[in-house]
Motif scaffolding. Structure first.
Motif, PDB file in Angstrom:
ATOM      1  N   ALA A 180      36.449  54.965  39.544  1.00  2.43           N
ATOM      2  CA  ALA A 180      34.521  55.401  39.351  1.00  2.43           C
ATOM      3  C   ALA A 180      35.404  56.538  37.984  1.00  2.43           C
ATOM      4  O   ALA A 180      34.120  56.719  37.653  1.00  2.43           O
ATOM      5  CB  ALA A 180      34.785  56.058  40.931  1.00  2.43           C
ATOM      6  N   ASP A 181      36.403  56.761  37.378  1.00  7.27           N
ATOM      7  CA  ASP A 181      36.375  57.446  36.706  1.00  7.27           C
ATOM      8  C   ASP A 181      36.641  56.627  35.271  1.00  7.27           C
ATOM      9  O   ASP A 181      36.623  57.171  33.936  1.00  7.27           O
ATOM     10  CB  ASP A 181      37.680  57.905  36.934  1.00  7.27           C
ATOM     11  N   VAL A 182      36.611  55.050  35.548  1.00  7.98           N
ATOM     12  CA  VAL A 182      36.786  54.574  34.283  1.00  7.98           C
ATOM     13  C   VAL A 182      35.280  54.616  33.509  1.00  7.98           C
ATOM     14  O   VAL A 182      34.487  54.023  33.709  1.00  7.98           O
ATOM     15  CB  VAL A 182      37.209  52.908  34.171  1.00  7.98           C
ATOM     16  N   PRO A 183      35.591  54.577  32.039  1.00 11.20           N
ATOM     17  CA  PRO A 183      34.066  55.012  31.454  1.00 11.20           C
ATOM     18  C   PRO A 183      33.750  53.510  31.092  1.00 11.20           C
ATOM     19  O   PRO A 183      35.049  52.476  31.182  1.00 11.20           O
ATOM     20  CB  PRO A 183      34.490  56.010  29.661  1.00 11.20           C
ATOM     21  N   GLU A 184      32.428  53.106  30.729  1.00 14.71           N
ATOM     22  CA  GLU A 184      31.695  51.962  30.341  1.00 14.71           C
ATOM     23  C   GLU A 184      32.517  51.758  28.714  1.00 14.71           C
ATOM     24  O   GLU A 184      33.129  52.716  27.938  1.00 14.71           O
ATOM     25  CB  GLU A 184      30.241  51.265  30.209  1.00 14.71           C
ATOM     26  N   PRO A 185      33.092  50.066  28.342  1.00 14.82           N
ATOM     27  CA  PRO A 185      33.804  50.422  27.433  1.00 14.82           C
ATOM     28  C   PRO A 185      32.251  50.632  25.956  1.00 14.82           C
ATOM     29  O   PRO A 185      31.422  50.433  26.039  1.00 14.82           O
ATOM     30  CB  PRO A 185      33.595  48.438  27.520  1.00 14.82           C
ATOM     31  N   ALA A 186      32.986  51.019  25.033  1.00 13.43           N
ATOM     32  CA  ALA A 186      32.325  51.399  23.919  1.00 13.43           C
ATOM     33  C   ALA A 186      31.657  50.546  22.866  1.00 13.43           C
ATOM     34  O   ALA A 186      31.958  49.010  23.471  1.00 13.43           O
ATOM     35  CB  ALA A 186      33.543  52.567  22.640  1.00 13.43           C
ATOM     36  N   THR A 187      30.660  50.620  22.171  1.00 11.42           N
ATOM     37  CA  THR A 187      29.658  49.736  22.786  1.00 11.42           C
ATOM     38  C   THR A 187      30.562  49.166  20.947  1.00 11.42           C
ATOM     39  O   THR A 187      30.722  49.712  19.778  1.00 11.42           O
ATOM     40  CB  THR A 187      28.010  50.606  21.693  1.00 11.42           C
ATOM     41  N   GLY A 188      30.070  47.331  21.003  1.00 11.37           N
ATOM     42  CA  GLY A 188      30.705  46.816  20.010  1.00 11.37           C
ATOM     43  C   GLY A 188      32.110  46.485  20.401  1.00 11.37           C
ATOM     44  O   GLY A 188      33.214  45.335  19.311  1.00 11.37           O
ATOM     45  N   SER A 189      32.804  46.931  21.035  1.00 11.16           N
ATOM     46  CA  SER A 189      34.087  46.564  21.994  1.00 11.16           C
ATOM     47  C   SER A 189      34.590  45.011  22.023  1.00 11.16           C
ATOM     48  O   SER A 189      33.558  44.492  22.821  1.00 11.16           O
ATOM     49  CB  SER A 189      34.945  47.579  23.063  1.00 11.16           C
TER      50      SER A 189
END
Length: 249
Positions: free
Chosen positions: A240-249
């Motif tokens: 649940a603590d994993v952030p969404e991937p950065a845009t453009g990754s």
């Protein structure tokens, strides 16, 4: 006024009762059809084919997989334990097991657990980057270390959650759209995405370590057998603590 019908005389044609064997056949056909519908749309039984998901799921355990979560736009999430079709030579020869013709028919209609599939945990979804490992031996997804001691095998003794193939230092991703990066909980004994990475120094690898989402049958929600280990499977909180991937990754 017409006379009342005599109680000893039938007022109409009596419905003819089917022979017992015909009624039994009808019930059998209905039961098979219901089983096929349930298997196709809702729940299916499988067995664990190897030691790759220990300690939580042991070889020959019987599990139930639900499909409702992935209806419509639903897709597997990080932390889900999923059953999926072999994406390409991941299964070892003979991994489907031997079964009789009757067993294959029962498996087809959903009345017997089936094999020939893989069971792994989703570590990364589309866009994610997985890095192995930090100075505490933890995998990181999108820069967030995973606390996996609750479910990986030998958590207190293994050097890293990698596994070490060929070392405890590798990166996977970004995961392609429509794909998953999956791993077994027994990290040293699992033919999973990490084993199929083409890393420097490896020779036994594939060009595609990812599992197409379309290959996923469903999410494991219940360890159904043996009876003394019946348990419900839930998604570990660390994901649940994993952030969404950065845009453009």
């Amino acid at each position: 006024m017409a006379p009342d019908p005599s109680p000893d005389r039938p007022t109409g044609r009596r419905r003819r009762r089917r022979p017992l064997w015909q009624e039994g056949l009808v019930l059998l056909v209905v039961a098979v059809l219901l089983a096929v519908v349930v298997k196709s749309l809702f729940v299916q039984a499988f067995y664990i084919p190897s030691e790759s998901m220990e300690p939580g799921l042991v070889e020959d355990d019987r599990i139930l997989v639900q499909k409702v979560s992935y209806w419509f736009d639903g897709e597997p999430e990080r932390g889900d334990v999923v059953v999926f079709e072999d994406p390409g030579s991941w299964l070892e020869p003979g991994a489907t097991g031997r079964t009789t013709a009757v067993g294959r028919v029962l498996g087809w209609v959903g009345l017997r657990p089936v094999g020939g599939h893989l069971v792994k945990r989703v570590i990364g979804v589309a866009g994610d980057t997985i890095v192995c490992c930090d100075d505490q031996g933890r995998l990181a997804v999108n820069g967030r270390p995973l606390e996996e001691d609750a479910y990986v095998r030998d958590a207190a003794t293994v050097a890293c959650r990698g596994p070490q193939v060929p070392s405890c230092s590798w990166t996977a991703g970004p995961v392609p759209e429509g794909s998953l990066f999956v791993m077994g909980d027994n990290r040293e004994r699992s033919a999973d995405s990490s084993r199929h990475l083409c890393l420097p120094g490896t020779t036994d690898c594939s060009d595609d370590p990812y599992v197409p989402v379309g290959n996923v049958v469903g999410k494991v929600f219940l360890l159904a057998w043996p009876a003394d280990r019946i348990d419900r499977l839930t998604r570990p909180g660390t994901f649940a603590d994993v952030p969404e991937p950065a845009t453009g990754s």
